[in-house]
Scaffold this motif. Structure first.
Motif, PDB file in Angstrom:
ATOM      1  N   UNK A 248       0.841  -1.206   0.000  1.00  0.00           N
ATOM      2  CA  UNK A 248       0.000   0.000   0.000  1.00  0.00           C
ATOM      3  C   UNK A 248       0.872   1.251   0.000  1.00  0.00           C
ATOM      4  N   UNK A 249       0.541   2.188  -0.904  1.00  0.00           N
ATOM      5  CA  UNK A 249       1.248   3.452  -0.952  1.00  0.00           C
ATOM      6  C   UNK A 249       2.553   3.406  -1.709  1.00  0.00           C
ATOM      7  N   UNK A 250       3.067   2.233  -2.085  1.00  0.00           N
ATOM      8  CA  UNK A 250       4.346   2.144  -2.792  1.00  0.00           C
ATOM      9  C   UNK A 250       4.186   2.718  -4.191  1.00  0.00           C
ATOM     10  N   UNK A 251       5.034   3.724  -4.525  1.00  0.00           N
ATOM     11  CA  UNK A 251       4.909   4.373  -5.814  1.00  0.00           C
ATOM     12  C   UNK A 251       5.927   3.917  -6.828  1.00  0.00           C
TER      13      UNK A 251
ATOM     14  N   UNK B 298      20.418   5.899 -11.210  1.00  0.00           N
ATOM     15  CA  UNK B 298      20.784   5.227 -12.458  1.00  0.00           C
ATOM     16  C   UNK B 298      19.561   4.582 -13.101  1.00  0.00           C
ATOM     17  N   UNK B 299      18.773   3.864 -12.286  1.00  0.00           N
ATOM     18  CA  UNK B 299      17.607   3.142 -12.810  1.00  0.00           C
ATOM     19  C   UNK B 299      16.396   3.510 -11.950  1.00  0.00           C
ATOM     20  N   UNK B 300      15.209   3.620 -12.586  1.00  0.00           N
ATOM     21  CA  UNK B 300      13.995   3.943 -11.826  1.00  0.00           C
ATOM     22  C   UNK B 300      12.803   3.366 -12.577  1.00  0.00           C
ATOM     23  N   UNK B 301      11.801   2.939 -11.806  1.00  0.00           N
ATOM     24  CA  UNK B 301      10.593   2.365 -12.411  1.00  0.00           C
ATOM     25  C   UNK B 301       9.438   2.542 -11.451  1.00  0.00           C
ATOM     26  N   UNK B 302       8.257   2.895 -12.008  1.00  0.00           N
ATOM     27  CA  UNK B 302       7.065   2.997 -11.188  1.00  0.00           C
ATOM     28  C   UNK B 302       6.407   1.640 -11.019  1.00  0.00           C
TER      29      UNK B 302
END
Length: 983
Positions: free
Chosen positions: A102-105, A120-124
């Motif tokens: 819950x709430x994790x974006x 360096x790396x990011x993902x929704x």
């Protein structure tokens, strides 16, 4: 008006007055009751928040652990990857999305690069793209959490912030969030970066609201900012309902609690819902209390008369109740006396303190343990006794650490050891258990004096250490003979563990008839000593020297046995082996075909013969008794005494362990006999020499044969030298003849070419064919002469050995014949080649001959394929191979082709039959050998060896000498072969 009528009037007036009084009093009571009911309703609402608050707190704690586990999992996954890429990172983001946090974006990976903490790396986690390549340290909240995670090596949570992806939204749509960071490490726990997980505050609080059980008006979640001040992450309320009766939200009851989230403490506040209007058909509580109170007051006034009438009846019942109360009080007093008697009779000390810490009860055992029998002399409060030490007897307890103080604080404690010093005696150890008294307050302590028990346990522990340290196996049995205890040495001796031994009977380990004899001795004498054969796990049975003693109690009754066993299996086997060795030595000494003598090294009898065998007696023609009266010097030739003394000095000093040399002994008839002696020194434990053992072999005949062989070798060497000189002269003659023959050949070739140029057009075809034959034979004769010169140089040129890189030599040869390789369409493959000790020019000539033959002798239309390799051989030599795909060598010609002028009768292949003979001469001059064998896939493999490079100058000299000797022997063979060919 009469008095009776007045009293009647007063009687009629008293009920209304009483009713009026009741009404006034009822009104005075109903109004405050109504106010209190309203207050109670608010208090009930506040108490109703406890369950929702507990649910929300438990939910936040559980979710915080899930977030922490998730970011740990992400960090572990990134740590396991050598170089995270978008594919593996996408799989990580997908696994986190499936966790339904819950709430994790979103999730990201950051690394420290060039002074920045670069994302360096990011993902929704909702599938939306998240920007990367920005500096996380530029945000104070992110910089703080990254630094804490890196410093502690554990996950950390940030202060509230607005995520970069939300900062472009209007202020009304922005949400506060937090970021969890966990360190990512590489090999050797080297820090590499951070795994980041973002959480949105409102989404998290809505999830908590679902976990709250009961009415909740508002849930607020606050976290400390970087400055330490609390910041509200989110405040969420359920869907509002109409008809709110109270408008002030600030007056609503609420509860607040701190919740540990990763490494920070957040504040969770739950507010009760506003008081709502009663549903249709129901009356609010305060109104109901007001109306009901009024009605009750009216009814109460009507009941006053009834109560007055019932008063006398109630007084009677009160009297009966008082009698029952007195009876109960007497029963309580008797129970109190019984409890006092019980407390005074038990052996454990019991002390009770009230809520203020004052002692109210000390039983007799407590007074005795604390050093007094008078109740007045006992301490009155917890602070009245000094010097209460901890169980180790060194440090003192603080007042709030004492068991009773802890019990007063609401904490139960069991079996706490305290040390007290009683006047006139040493320290005493009391084991205390204390518990709080919930009804009246206060605490009770129950304690026991364990001083003697601890001393006994310490003594028992010391005995156990001694028992375990005994190197002999010790067994203790019960009266039935079953083992009840044993020490580690027993486990080592039998190979069984202690658990396996306990409960066993001796007859399971020893022979029954032997145990019967032991039992008779124990019944008769109480003790037995002797050898016992015992079984060993996984090994043959062993033998132990045993002592068995009967154990008895104070009344003389048998309680078991104790036995000590020393394993003498190896000692007995060693003694048996020593006896066998002595017997074998005696037999070998007596029956040895060579002489054997033993001579003393003690200073007062140095050299005296201690023993001699029959072979030495026969060799010297003396009896054993005669020789034992002599020393080694007495039977040694005078010219060899100095040599004996030098060898004796080296042996005694320890420079040599044994010596082997030849000397002369004097026989009984006075003649000298040459012997080879092999002397060894026998020393004591300190290294001092005791005696020598000498093997004596008669080598007189061997020396005579050696002398004959030496003379024969000298004659052979002289003959070899003469033959070598002859071969050298023959080589020089061959070179001179070849040189003289080349001049006429040059003239023949020149005149034939001139004749062809001048008269070529006038000559008939037969004439031209004759001129061509002249030129071909002249060229063939020139080739034959060149090969003869090469052969002569290979035998006569001085051998200059040195380090040569064979790879360079082969490369030069391949470069020289490159036109021929290209013309034939062939290929020469060269493998790894070593550095050798050789004559560079001769090695080049050897390789050129072998590679040239491999290119020449191939079937028509076949492209030559040649491979040159080398591998280590025996005795450190190198084995070189030149493999081809040519026509091969017949099995009956593998030795013949290395002879001079030996050629296979195959048409279409030119040659002189000297090249392989030259190769053999070069290889043999280097101390090697050359041979040919069929290839695995056709063709031939020519192999030759070169000896290893000498490691020192002495080795070089020896190698040169061996090469010269080999050359002389080869020259002899070549001379004989040449004579055979000429014949």
């Amino acid at each position: 008006m009469t008095r009776g009528s007045g009293r009647a009037t007063d009687g009629r007036r008293r009920p209304p007055l009483l009713a009026l009084v009741v009404l006034v009093v009822g009104a005075a009571l109903v109004v405050p009751a109504t106010l209190l009911a309203s207050r109670a309703e608010r208090d009930a609402a506040a108490r109703g928040l406890e369950r929702p608050l507990a649910g929300a707190q438990a939910a936040l704690t559980a979710e915080a652990r899930r977030y922490e586990d998730a970011v740990r999992q992400a960090a572990a996954s990134l740590s396991a990857s050598v170089s995270p890429d978008r594919s593996s990172f996408g799989a990580l983001a997908q696994s986190l999305a499936l966790a339904h946090l819950p709430g994790a974006g979103g999730v990201a990976y950051a690394e420290p690069r060039d002074g920045e903490d670069l994302v360096v790396l990011a993902s929704g986690l909702d599938g939306r793209a998240v920007a990367s390549g920005w500096d996380a340290a530029a945000d104070p909240e992110l910089a703080d959490v990254l630094e804490r995670a890196r410093r502690t090596g554990r996950p950390a949570v940030s202060s509230p912030l607005v995520l970069p992806r939300d900062r472009a939204l209007p202020p009304g749509r922005r949400q506060l969030a937090v970021v969890l960071a966990a360190p990512v490490v590489g090999p050797g726990l080297r820090f590499r970066g951070w795994a980041l997980l973002s959480l949105r505050g409102p989404d998290l609080v809505r999830a908590l609201l679902r976990e709250a059980v009961g009415p909740v008006g508002r849930v607020t979640l606050a976290a400390p900012a970087v400055t330490g001040d609390p910041v509200t992450i989110a405040a969420v309320a359920p869907d509002p309902k109409p008809a709110l009766r109270s408008s002030g939200a600030g007056d609503a009851p609420h509860r607040r609690v701190g919740v540990r989230v990763v490494d920070r403490t957040w504040a969770l506040t739950v507010t009760a819902p506003p008081v709502r209007s009663a549903p249709a058909g129901l009356v609010p509580m305060d109104t109901a209390i007001g109306v009901g109170g009024g009605l009750a007051t009216v009814l109460l006034a009507g009941l006053v008369l009834v109560l007055a009438i019932a008063r006398e009846r109630a007084v009677a019942r009160w009297g009966a109740a008082m009698a029952e109360l007195r009876a109960a009080e007497e029963e309580s007093r008797q129970q109190a006396e019984l409890l006092h008697d019980v407390l005074e009779s038990i052996s454990d000390g019991v002390s009770v303190v009230d809520a203020d810490g004052r002692y109210v009860v000390h039983n007799r055992a407590a007074r005795q343990m604390l050093g007094t029998t008078a109740e007045g002399a006992m301490p009155q409060t917890l602070q009245d006794r000094d010097g209460v030490l901890r169980g180790d007897g060194a440090a003192a307890y603080d007042d709030d650490e004492l068991p009773l103080a802890r019990a007063l604080a609401g904490e139960s404690c069991e079996d706490v050891d305290v040390v007290v010093h009683i006047d006139g005696s040493g320290p005493q150890v009391l084991r205390v258990s204390a518990h709080p008294l919930s009804r009246r307050g206060g605490a009770v302590a129950v304690f026991d004096d364990v001083t003697e028990r601890q001393r006994a346990e310490a003594a028992l522990a010391r005995q156990a250490v001694v028992f375990s340290a005994i190197t002999d196996a010790v067994f203790i049995t019960d009266p039935a003979g079953a083992i009840v205890d044993c020490n580690p040495a027993a486990e080592r001796m039998t190979g069984h563990t202690r658990a396996e031994l306990l409960g066993r009977r001796p007859d399971a380990m020893c022979a029954a008839e032997r145990l019967a004899m032991v039992g008779e001795a124990l019944r008769a004498q109480g003790e037995w000593r002797g050898d016992l054969a015992f079984a060993r796990k996984g090994r043959p049975p062993g033998v132990a020297e045993a002592v068995v003693v009967v154990l008895k109690d104070a009344k003389g009754r048998v309680t078991g046995t104790v036995s000590a066993h020393r394993d003498v299996t190896d000692e007995r086997q060693t003694a048996s082996a020593l006896r066998e060795a002595e017997l074998r030595f005696k037999l070998s000494f007596t029956n040895a075909p060579t002489g054997v003598q033993m001579a003393s090294l003690r200073p007062h009898e140095a050299g005296r013969l201690l023993d001699v065998n029959p072979a030495l007696c026969r060799m010297l023609g003396m009896s054993r008794s005669a020789l034992l009266q002599r020393t080694t010097a007495d039977i040694t030739h005078p010219d060899d005494l100095a040599q004996d003394a030098e060898w004796a000095r080296l042996l005694m000093r320890g420079d040599k362990e044994r010596a082997r040399f030849e000397k002369r002994y004097i026989r009984a008839d006075g003649e000298a006999v040459w012997v080879a002696v092999n002397v060894a020194v026998v020393r004591d434990e300190e290294g001092a020499g005791l005696y020598t053992v000498t093997q004596v072999e008669d080598v007189t005949q061997r020396r005579l044969a050696r002398e004959e062989l030496r003379r024969a070798n000298e004659e052979l060497s002289a003959a070899n030298d003469a033959l070598a000189r002859t071969n050298a002269e023959l080589d020089r003659f061959t070179a001179a003849v070849a040189h003289d023959l080349k001049n006429p050949l040059t003239s023949i070739s020149g005149y034939s070419e001139l004749l062809s140029d001048l008269c070529g057009g006038a000559l008939p075809a037969e004439g031209l064919h004759a001129l061509d034959a002249v030129r071909r034979n002249a060229d063939r004769m020139r080739t034959l002469i060149d090969d003869l010169l090469d052969y002569a140089r290979a035998g006569s040129e001085p051998l200059r050995l040195g380090p040569v890189d064979s790879a360079v030599v082969v490369a030069e040869v391949v470069a020289d014949i490159a036109p021929a390789i290209e013309g034939a369409g062939g290929r020469v493959r060269v493998g790894p080649l070593p550095q050798v000790h050789a004559h560079r020019t001769l090695l080049r000539q050897l390789v050129a001959n072998l590679v040239g033959n491999a290119l020449k002798y191939v079937a028509p239309g076949v492209r030559p394929q040649v491979a040159v390799d080398a591998a280590p051989g025996g005795d450190g030599e190198w084995v070189f191979t030149v493999a081809d795909n040519g026509i091969g060598v017949p099995a009956d010609a593998v030795e013949r082709i290395f002879r001079m002028f030996a050629r296979e009768a195959r048409r279409g292949y030119e040659g002189t039959g000297i090249g392989l003979a030259t190769c053999q001469r070069i290889v043999e001059r280097h101390g090697g050998r050359i041979w040919v064998r069929p290839g695995d896939e056709g063709g031939s493999v020519f192999a030759f060896t070169l000896p290893p490079a000498p490691a020192s100058r002495a080795d070089v000299d020896e190698h040169l000498a061996d090469g010269a000797l080999t050359h002389r022997l080869v020259s002899v063979g070549r001379g004989r072969e040449r004579e055979h060919v000429q014949r």
